[in-house]
Design an enzyme around this catalytic site. Structure first.
Site, PDB file in Angstrom:
ATOM      1  N   ASN A  85       0.574  -1.136  -0.139  1.00 30.07           N
ATOM      2  CA  ASN A  85      -0.096  -0.009   0.206  1.00 30.07           C
ATOM      3  C   ASN A  85       0.302   1.210  -0.390  1.00 30.07           C
ATOM      4  O   ASN A  85       0.446   1.892  -0.209  1.00 30.07           O
ATOM      5  CB  ASN A  85      -1.176   0.308   1.527  1.00 30.07           C
ATOM      6  CG  ASN A  85      -1.432   1.403   1.580  1.00 30.07           C
ATOM      7  OD1 ASN A  85      -2.019   1.518   1.157  1.00 30.07           O
ATOM      8  ND2 ASN A  85      -1.071   1.347   2.552  1.00 30.07           N
ATOM      9  N   SER A 137      -3.405   2.619  -8.537  1.00 28.75           N
ATOM     10  CA  SER A 137      -4.700   3.756  -8.791  1.00 28.75           C
ATOM     11  C   SER A 137      -5.300   3.657  -9.923  1.00 28.75           C
ATOM     12  O   SER A 137      -4.783   3.220 -10.922  1.00 28.75           O
ATOM     13  CB  SER A 137      -3.680   5.057  -8.343  1.00 28.75           C
ATOM     14  OG  SER A 137      -4.136   6.067  -9.315  1.00 28.75           O
ATOM     15  N   TYR A 150       3.570   8.553 -11.575  1.00 29.49           N
ATOM     16  CA  TYR A 150       3.064   7.593 -10.517  1.00 29.49           C
ATOM     17  C   TYR A 150       2.083   6.884 -11.181  1.00 29.49           C
ATOM     18  O   TYR A 150       2.363   5.476 -10.739  1.00 29.49           O
ATOM     19  CB  TYR A 150       1.982   8.759 -10.280  1.00 29.49           C
ATOM     20  CG  TYR A 150       1.612   8.563  -8.738  1.00 29.49           C
ATOM     21  CD1 TYR A 150       1.635   8.442  -7.843  1.00 29.49           C
ATOM     22  CD2 TYR A 150       0.187   8.075  -9.011  1.00 29.49           C
ATOM     23  CE1 TYR A 150       0.599   6.644  -6.324  1.00 29.49           C
ATOM     24  CE2 TYR A 150      -1.123   7.582  -8.115  1.00 29.49           C
ATOM     25  CZ  TYR A 150      -0.597   7.750  -7.132  1.00 29.49           C
ATOM     26  OH  TYR A 150      -2.248   6.881  -6.068  1.00 29.49           O
ATOM     27  N   ALA A 151       1.872   6.941 -12.204  1.00 22.44           N
ATOM     28  CA  ALA A 151       1.054   6.565 -13.187  1.00 22.44           C
ATOM     29  C   ALA A 151       2.373   5.211 -14.055  1.00 22.44           C
ATOM     30  O   ALA A 151       1.082   4.256 -14.262  1.00 22.44           O
ATOM     31  CB  ALA A 151       0.854   6.912 -14.976  1.00 22.44           C
ATOM     32  N   ALA A 152       3.157   5.072 -13.954  1.00 23.80           N
ATOM     33  CA  ALA A 152       3.973   4.631 -14.680  1.00 23.80           C
ATOM     34  C   ALA A 152       4.381   2.977 -13.456  1.00 23.80           C
ATOM     35  O   ALA A 152       3.910   2.096 -13.365  1.00 23.80           O
ATOM     36  CB  ALA A 152       5.374   4.888 -14.929  1.00 23.80           C
ATOM     37  N   LYS A 154       2.363   2.361 -11.153  1.00 24.33           N
ATOM     38  CA  LYS A 154       1.383   2.262 -10.622  1.00 24.33           C
ATOM     39  C   LYS A 154       0.762   1.422 -11.320  1.00 24.33           C
ATOM     40  O   LYS A 154       0.296   0.175 -11.757  1.00 24.33           O
ATOM     41  CB  LYS A 154       0.101   3.038 -10.408  1.00 24.33           C
ATOM     42  CG  LYS A 154      -0.121   4.063  -9.774  1.00 24.33           C
ATOM     43  CD  LYS A 154      -0.099   3.156  -7.839  1.00 24.33           C
ATOM     44  CE  LYS A 154       0.155   3.789  -6.648  1.00 24.33           C
ATOM     45  NZ  LYS A 154      -0.052   2.846  -5.521  1.00 24.33           N
ATOM     46  N   ILE A 183     -10.279   9.001  -3.190  1.00 19.92           N
ATOM     47  CA  ILE A 183     -10.480   8.768  -1.746  1.00 19.92           C
ATOM     48  C   ILE A 183     -10.318   9.814  -0.785  1.00 19.92           C
ATOM     49  O   ILE A 183      -9.110  10.543  -1.054  1.00 19.92           O
ATOM     50  CB  ILE A 183      -9.696   7.922  -1.336  1.00 19.92           C
ATOM     51  CG1 ILE A 183      -9.921   6.652  -2.499  1.00 19.92           C
ATOM     52  CG2 ILE A 183     -10.123   6.352  -0.450  1.00 19.92           C
ATOM     53  CD1 ILE A 183     -10.996   5.796  -2.630  1.00 19.92           C
TER      54      ILE A 183
HETATM   55  P1  NAI Z   1      -0.966   9.242   2.476  1.00 19.51           P
HETATM   56  O1  NAI Z   1       0.535   9.161   1.992  1.00 19.51           O
HETATM   57  O2  NAI Z   1      -2.050   9.107   3.366  1.00 19.51           O
HETATM   58  O3  NAI Z   1       0.620   6.808   3.310  1.00 19.51           O
HETATM   59  C1  NAI Z   1       0.702   6.866   2.586  1.00 19.51           C
HETATM   60  C2  NAI Z   1       1.851   5.639   4.155  1.00 19.51           C
HETATM   61  O4  NAI Z   1       3.362   4.708   3.129  1.00 19.51           O
HETATM   62  C3  NAI Z   1       2.391   7.060   4.307  1.00 19.51           C
HETATM   63  O5  NAI Z   1       1.939   6.205   5.926  1.00 19.51           O
HETATM   64  C4  NAI Z   1       3.963   6.993   4.576  1.00 19.51           C
HETATM   65  O6  NAI Z   1       5.143   7.220   5.411  1.00 19.51           O
HETATM   66  C5  NAI Z   1       3.975   5.204   4.030  1.00 19.51           C
HETATM   67  N1  NAI Z   1       5.776   5.492   2.533  1.00 19.51           N
HETATM   68  C6  NAI Z   1       5.747   5.706   1.839  1.00 19.51           C
HETATM   69  N2  NAI Z   1       7.098   5.576   1.592  1.00 19.51           N
HETATM   70  C7  NAI Z   1       7.544   4.991   2.467  1.00 19.51           C
HETATM   71  C8  NAI Z   1       8.532   3.881   2.232  1.00 19.51           C
HETATM   72  N3  NAI Z   1       9.932   4.560   1.189  1.00 19.51           N
HETATM   73  N4  NAI Z   1       8.147   3.008   3.792  1.00 19.51           N
HETATM   74  C9  NAI Z   1       7.687   2.760   4.000  1.00 19.51           C
HETATM   75  N5  NAI Z   1       6.649   3.221   4.403  1.00 19.51           N
HETATM   76  C10 NAI Z   1       5.841   4.312   3.438  1.00 19.51           C
HETATM   77  O7  NAI Z   1      -1.655   7.965   1.000  1.00 19.51           O
HETATM   78  P2  NAI Z   1      -3.089   7.556   0.934  1.00 19.51           P
HETATM   79  O8  NAI Z   1      -3.317   8.644   0.344  1.00 19.51           O
HETATM   80  O9  NAI Z   1      -3.418   6.476   2.514  1.00 19.51           O
HETATM   81  O10 NAI Z   1      -2.696   5.917  -0.293  1.00 19.51           O
HETATM   82  C11 NAI Z   1      -2.234   4.638   0.502  1.00 19.51           C
HETATM   83  C12 NAI Z   1      -1.960   4.420  -1.008  1.00 19.51           C
HETATM   84  O11 NAI Z   1      -3.126   4.343  -2.027  1.00 19.51           O
HETATM   85  C13 NAI Z   1      -0.481   5.086  -2.288  1.00 19.51           C
HETATM   86  O12 NAI Z   1      -0.368   4.065  -2.492  1.00 19.51           O
HETATM   87  C14 NAI Z   1      -1.307   5.562  -3.005  1.00 19.51           C
HETATM   88  O13 NAI Z   1      -0.603   6.107  -4.188  1.00 19.51           O
HETATM   89  C15 NAI Z   1      -2.687   4.635  -2.894  1.00 19.51           C
HETATM   90  N6  NAI Z   1      -4.163   5.630  -3.681  1.00 19.51           N
HETATM   91  C16 NAI Z   1      -4.213   6.777  -2.871  1.00 19.51           C
HETATM   92  C17 NAI Z   1      -5.584   7.324  -3.377  1.00 19.51           C
HETATM   93  C18 NAI Z   1      -5.991   8.373  -2.948  1.00 19.51           C
HETATM   94  O14 NAI Z   1      -6.852   9.063  -3.303  1.00 19.51           O
HETATM   95  N7  NAI Z   1      -5.685   8.934  -1.905  1.00 19.51           N
HETATM   96  C19 NAI Z   1      -6.047   7.088  -5.013  1.00 19.51           C
HETATM   97  C20 NAI Z   1      -5.290   6.033  -5.471  1.00 19.51           C
HETATM   98  C21 NAI Z   1      -3.951   5.571  -4.916  1.00 19.51           C
END
Ligand code: NAI
Length: 242
Positions: A85, A137, A150-152, A154, A183
């Site tokens: 995630n 995504s 990002y798209a690449a 995902k 979301i």
């Molecule tokens: P967020 O930024 O709130 O949470 C992401 C978490 O990943 C954070 O706790 C961060 O510390 C952790 N993280 C980032 N890089 C890291 C690393 N190198 N090592 C360990 N942990 C790491 O983001 P959110 O919105 O909760 O997104 C979660 C997933 O869902 C992501 O992959 C995002 O791309 C995907 N997503 C989110 C959408 C949205 O609308 N929020 C839409 C589509 C996909």
């Protein structure tokens, strides 16, 4: 209920990952929560109790990951679930994107997921059961201006998962992808009103999704009810891409 099995969830300190951890705990999983945010992990651990086990790790670091994998193997029930995630964005038009911005997003979102999966998959193979879910995504399906990196990453997760499915499905392991639409998270909360309106006009369900709605889909794909569902991409997007 206690399944006596561990799900490794990356990025589980906040946002969608934390919601996934909560949901999995509610159906009996022990969750190994991997994140870089030590304080957020500690806060979540206090709130969620015994079944939420925090591990501070940067998933791009293979050495740290190996250490966490052996700690999890020693300390927790057998790993039967992996949820990739953790994800980041570094948005800008391709004309202006630096190589660092490209590399960082690919390193975390795609290579990080590959490393985490490789670090923990042996346990699923030994158990001859388990499930791997990666959070992609809609952007990985349809693209977005300003998000070539990002798209690449995902879309890459989809290719990785479909290939891994062909390696593992015969061993009782399912490999799937959930592709969230827009979301309600901190990220989308701070969008300018105009952009938000534009998003809403494109979503047939006429609202943003909730983190818990992503968590429900992940938990379903990891449940016995979904044993025969593997190699799919499940859009959870209010009809945006379909
Ligand atoms: P967020 O930024 O709130 O949470 C992401 C978490 O990943 C954070 O706790 C961060 O510390 C952790 N993280 C980032 N890089 C890291 C690393 N190198 N090592 C360990 N942990 C790491 O983001 P959110 O919105 O909760 O997104 C979660 C997933 O869902 C992501 O992959 C995002 O791309 C995907 N997503 C989110 C959408 C949205 O609308 N929020 C839409 C589509 C996909």
């Amino acid at each position: 209920m206690n399944l006596n099995a561990t799900a490794v969830v990356t990025g589980a300190a906040r946002g969608i990952g934390l919601e996934i951890a909560k949901k999995l705990i509610s159906v009996g999983w022990t969750v190994a929560a991997l994140d870089m945010l030590e304080d957020d992990l500690a806060t979540a651990a206090e709130a969620l109790g015994e079944m939420y086990k925090p591990y501070t790790v940067n998933i791009t670091d293979s050495v740290q990951l190996k250490e966490v994998a052996s700690a999890v193997a020693k300390e927790l029930p057998v790993v039967k679930g992996i949820v990739n995630n953790a994800g980041i964005t570094r948005d800008t038009l391709m004309m202006r994107m630096s190589e660092d911005q490209w590399n960082l997003v690919i390193d975390v979102n795609l290579t990080g997921a590959w490393k985490v999966t490789q670090a923990f998959m042996r346990s699923l193979i030994r158990a001859r059961e388990g499930s791997i879910v990666s959070i992609s995504s809609v952007v990985g399906l349809v693209g977005a201006a300003g998000q070539t990196n990002y798209a690449a990453s995902k879309a890459g997760l989809i290719g990785m998962s479909k290939s891994l499915n062909r390696e593992l499905a015969g061993r009782g392991i399912t490999v799937n992808v959930v592709a969230p639409g827009f979301i309600e998270t901190e990220m989308t909360e701070n969008l300018p009103e105009e952009v938000r309106k534009d998003y809403l006009s494109r979503i047939p369900a006429a609202r943003l999704g909730l983190p818990v709605e992503i968590a429900e889909s992940v938990a379903f794909l990891m449940s016995p009810s979904a044993k025969y569902i593997t190699g799919i991409v499940l859009p959870v997007d209010g009809g945006l891409t379909t």
